[in-house]
Design an enzyme around this catalytic site. Structure first.
Site, PDB file in Angstrom:
ATOM      1  N   HIS A  77       0.821  -1.210   0.000  1.00 56.92           N
ATOM      2  CA  HIS A  77       0.000   0.000   0.000  1.00 56.92           C
ATOM      3  C   HIS A  77       0.860   1.268   0.000  1.00 56.92           C
ATOM      4  O   HIS A  77       0.341   2.363  -0.242  1.00 56.92           O
ATOM      5  CB  HIS A  77      -0.981  -0.008   1.176  1.00 56.92           C
ATOM      6  CG  HIS A  77      -0.373   0.305   2.504  1.00 56.92           C
ATOM      7  ND1 HIS A  77       0.016  -0.665   3.407  1.00 56.92           N
ATOM      8  CD2 HIS A  77      -0.103   1.498   3.110  1.00 56.92           C
ATOM      9  CE1 HIS A  77       0.501  -0.091   4.487  1.00 56.92           C
ATOM     10  NE2 HIS A  77       0.441   1.217   4.333  1.00 56.92           N
ATOM     11  N   ASP A  91       0.062  -7.704   1.580  1.00 59.41           N
ATOM     12  CA  ASP A  91       0.531  -6.308   1.588  1.00 59.41           C
ATOM     13  C   ASP A  91       2.052  -6.269   1.642  1.00 59.41           C
ATOM     14  O   ASP A  91       2.662  -5.959   2.665  1.00 59.41           O
ATOM     15  CB  ASP A  91      -0.075  -5.583   2.794  1.00 59.41           C
ATOM     16  CG  ASP A  91       0.137  -4.076   2.742  1.00 59.41           C
ATOM     17  OD1 ASP A  91       0.583  -3.583   1.688  1.00 59.41           O
ATOM     18  OD2 ASP A  91      -0.132  -3.403   3.757  1.00 59.41           O
ATOM     19  N   SER A  93       4.343   2.712   8.073  1.00 59.20           N
ATOM     20  CA  SER A  93       4.020   1.621   7.156  1.00 59.20           C
ATOM     21  C   SER A  93       5.219   1.244   6.299  1.00 59.20           C
ATOM     22  O   SER A  93       6.004   2.097   5.874  1.00 59.20           O
ATOM     23  CB  SER A  93       2.860   2.019   6.246  1.00 59.20           C
ATOM     24  OG  SER A  93       1.654   2.103   6.963  1.00 59.20           O
TER      25      SER A  93
END
Length: 373
Positions: free
Chosen positions: A180, A221, A322
């Site tokens: 992402h 992911d 992230s």
């Protein structure tokens, strides 16, 4: 470490599966009409199951896909990852389904060892990462060179860059991050720094970004970033080894997280912070999500982790972290166990979700070291 056990060894079984003689005799007797002459050898008239190609529990098996892999037939309840793997058929064990379960050495080259392990041994070691167990429930400033594999992703042009995601150096050309994090164009990555304003950071332009083919929503992911030139290693810049153990790490083992993201007070920082979290069992993690009415399916391809409570929050990753690493230390050596994926809230009593590296070792090795097969 006691809870980092090796995968079970393969038990090879080449014996034919035949009906026991007593059962065969009963079947034959039942087929002979009353009063018939029984001098004839009826055993040649019937074909009993003797398939030597059938695979049963503990037999070796093969998995198909981009690369050939080996496995062992295990009960599906003991190997959830095998349910999704494309492997040879294994026969039922009583009423229990049996699947072809990948072993810890599923992807090997001609030298007979996992490629990620070989590359780990070949990494140039300049100094030693100062990885220790930190106090849980807090965050601490990182010293330069403490995590030489930590990288920062830059989006947009050099004159208008937005710093949002982390990444982890795993070879002289590739870094791992969250899929992402690749929704915007990545221009370059920075290594060898703890302060985003450091003008001496090593900057490398991106050649290509490889997103996992089955990435969708919060599943799979994970992504690879390839830079345009070999990265120069030093005591401030060095790849991290990949964790290759399939077993769970366990809640008693301290895991290290780090990032330049915001804190739970929504404050942005320019310096790299570190903290400690512990693995939360998947069943406990799923229940916590359900209790908060979040419709979320957490699978074995992910790791749940959270730190202890401290003041008004808990140690956790936040927005801006992230793509960064979840690190486990084994014999004073750091290994990459996960990639920061997502969380519902930052610093609250609900685990953060990380992409589990061991589930994607074959995919990583195929792209990072394709010539090693």
């Amino acid at each position: 470490m006691a809870n980092m056990a090796n995968a079970p060894s393969i038990v090879r079984s080449g014996a034919r599966r035949q009906l026991p003689a007593a059962i065969a005799a009963i079947v034959l007797c039942a087929l002979v009409p009353p009063g018939a002459v029984t001098g004839h050898d009826y055993s040649s008239d019937f074909s009993f199951p003797t398939d030597s190609n059938a695979r049963y529990e503990n037999d070796p098996c093969s998995l198909t896909g981009a690369m050939p892999r080996t496995g062992i037939c295990r009960k599906a309840a003991d190997c959830p990852i095998g349910i999704r793997s494309k492997g040879e058929r294994c026969e039922f064990s009583g009423n229990d389904a049996v699947v072809c379960c990948p072993t810890s050495e599923t992807s090997i080259n001609r030298y007979g060892a996992r490629i990620a392990k070989q590359e780990c041994e070949n990494f140039d070691r300049h100094g030693h990462s100062n990885l220790t167990d930190h106090l849980t429930g807090r965050r601490f400033l990182v010293e330069l060179g403490e995590f030489p594999f930590m990288a920062l992703i830059s989006f947009g042009g050099e004159d208008n860059e937005e710093l949002k995601c982390g990444a982890t150096l795993i070879s002289n050309r590739f870094l791992l991050t969250a899929a992402h994090c690749t929704r915007q164009n990545i221009s370059f990555v920075r290594l060898g720094m703890v302060d985003t304003n450091d003008k001496d950071a090593s900057v490398y332009r991106v050649r290509q970004v490889l997103v996992h083919e089955e990435y969708k929503g919060r599943r799979n992911d994970i992504a690879l970033i390839e830079v345009t030139e070999d990265i120069t290693t030093s005591r401030f810049v060095r790849p991290i080894c990949l964790n290759t153990e399939l077993v769970d790490i366990g809640p008693s083992v301290n895991l290290t997280i780090m990032g330049w993201g915001i804190d739970n007070d929504n404050n942005q920082t320019n310096v790299l912070y570190k903290g400690t979290v512990n693995e939360i069992p998947l069943n406990v993690c799923r229940k916590r999500f359900r209790d908060l009415f979040f419709s979320n399916t957490i699978s074995e391809t992910q790791i749940c982790a959270l730190g202890e409570k401290y003041m008004n929050g808990t140690t956790d990753t936040c927005p801006g972290d992230s793509g960064g690493p979840l690190v486990v230390t084994i014999n004073e050596k750091p290994y990459l166990a996960g990639v920061v994926s997502y969380g519902i809230t930052c610093g609250q009593d609900i685990p953060g979700i990380y992409t589990r590296i061991t589930h994607y070792l074959d995919w990583i090795e195929q792209h990072v070291w394709p010539n090693r097969f």
